[in-house]
Design an enzyme around this catalytic site. Structure first.
Site, PDB file in Angstrom:
ATOM      1  N   ASP A   1      81.824  13.523  64.132  1.00  0.00           N
ATOM      2  CA  ASP A   1      81.598  13.406  62.773  1.00  0.00           C
ATOM      3  C   ASP A   1      79.622  13.209  62.582  1.00  0.00           C
ATOM      4  OD1 ASP A   1      81.699  13.275  59.805  1.00  0.00           O
ATOM      5  OD2 ASP A   1      82.023  11.791  59.559  1.00  0.00           O
TER       6      ASP A   1
ATOM      7  N   ASP B   1      77.737   5.071  64.376  1.00  0.00           N
ATOM      8  CA  ASP B   1      79.043   5.943  63.581  1.00  0.00           C
ATOM      9  C   ASP B   1      79.533   6.628  64.911  1.00  0.00           C
ATOM     10  OD1 ASP B   1      78.610   3.928  61.793  1.00  0.00           O
ATOM     11  OD2 ASP B   1      77.858   5.994  60.367  1.00  0.00           O
TER      12      ASP B   1
END
Length: 316
Positions: free
Chosen positions: A168, A185
């Site tokens: 991502d 993340d």
């Protein structure tokens, strides 16, 4: 500020001394600025499954191994216990990825503790004691954009060499500190060797970087680093120090189906020829040993009888 409910147990245990303020909230988690054992840190509180907006999670979990066979079976069957284990695995995946990538030399936040779905980790600073900005909040010249893009491509290569794809990656998941970019993340990090979608996910991550930096340097829009590094990785030729060109051309040579079929026919004919030669050799050896005649006599059929008026007669 009021202590979030999910952080209360960590305060009671002494892992967190003080919650200063919320830092950011995303589709997977909320991040708070905290003091943990006297150090300024980040506490990442993972949201429950019903609160998250990250879709197609199963596609990212493919290839993640589970050592306990009972847990693995429960996860495959989708039992209540299995769903709980899947949820726990999703939340702990980022911790595992952070340790693995840090050991590989990738610039990621240093994890300190993981308890009850809360990850305490290093706060990436801007050099003045404040949280570092995200990549999307920083302005670049064309030259600066090219240099920063090159640094991030090298980080992606290191990640791939460590067996992981971010999954991502974008300007929202990269912090810019005084010493360069830091990738954050990672709960959806993909197993490069065990996930059949890893190539497509890697190319998408790399294309996201090209599209962002292409705002400042348009020539980056034409690069194909993702395809190039995956081709090298799949051949076992990618290393953290590999110099990439950003160019990649898929082979355009058409497959000669006729030639392929001819090769198959030739191979089959050759196999039949050898089989026939071996069979003939066996027959010769049997005759020389005096076995074939005896076997023929035993196997010869008896004369058949035919019916005739007034009785039976044998065929001649």
């Amino acid at each position: 500020m009021r202590i979030p409910k999910r952080i209360e147990p960590l305060v009671e245990e002494g892992l967190i001394d003080e919650v200063i303020r919320p830092l950011m909230s995303g589709k997977e988690a909320a991040v708070y600025l905290v003091i943990s054992r006297g150090e300024l840190c980040c506490a990442k509180v993972y949201k429950e499954a019903a609160e998250r907006t990250f879709h197609q999670r199963a596609a990212y979990q493919e290839g993640r191994t589970v050592r306990n066979s009972r847990r693995a079976r429960a996860m495959e069957k989708g039992t209540r216990f299995g769903k709980q284990e899947l949820e726990a695995q999703w939340k702990s995946a980022e911790v595992d990825a952070l340790y693995k990538l840090a050991a590989a030399g990738v610039r990621v936040p240093k994890p300190h503790a993981f308890e009850g779905g809360v990850l305490i980790m290093e706060m990436v600073s801007d050099g003045e004691g404040n949280p570092a900005p995200r990549l999307g909040e920083v302005k670049f010249t064309a030259e600066e954009a090219t240099a920063m893009h090159g640094r991030l491509i090298r980080e992606v290569v290191r990640m791939l060499c460590a067996g992981l794809v971010h999954g991502d990656l974008s300007e929202y998941n990269i912090l810019v500190g005084p010493e360069g970019p830091v990738i954050i993340d990672l709960p959806q990090a993909v197993n490069a060797a065990g996930n059949q979608s890893a190539r497509a996910i890697l190319i998408r991550d790399v294309d996201n970087l090209a599209h962002y930096f292409g705002r400042y340097q348009q020539s980056l829009l034409k690069t194909r680093y993702g395809q190039e590094m995956w081709a090298l990785y799949s051949r076992g030729e990618l290393t953290p120090t590999t110099e990439l060109t950003g160019r990649f051309e898929k082979s355009q040579r058409a497959v000669d189906v006729g030639a392929v079929m001819q090769e198959i026919e030739s191979a089959r004919d050759e196999a039949m020829r050898r089989l026939g030669e071996e069979a003939m050799a066996s027959v010769r050896e049997a005759r020389e040993a005096g076995l074939l005649d005896d076997e023929n006599k035993k196997s010869q059929p008896k004369p058949k009888a035919s019916k005739r008026r007034g009785g039976w007669r044998r065929k001649r």
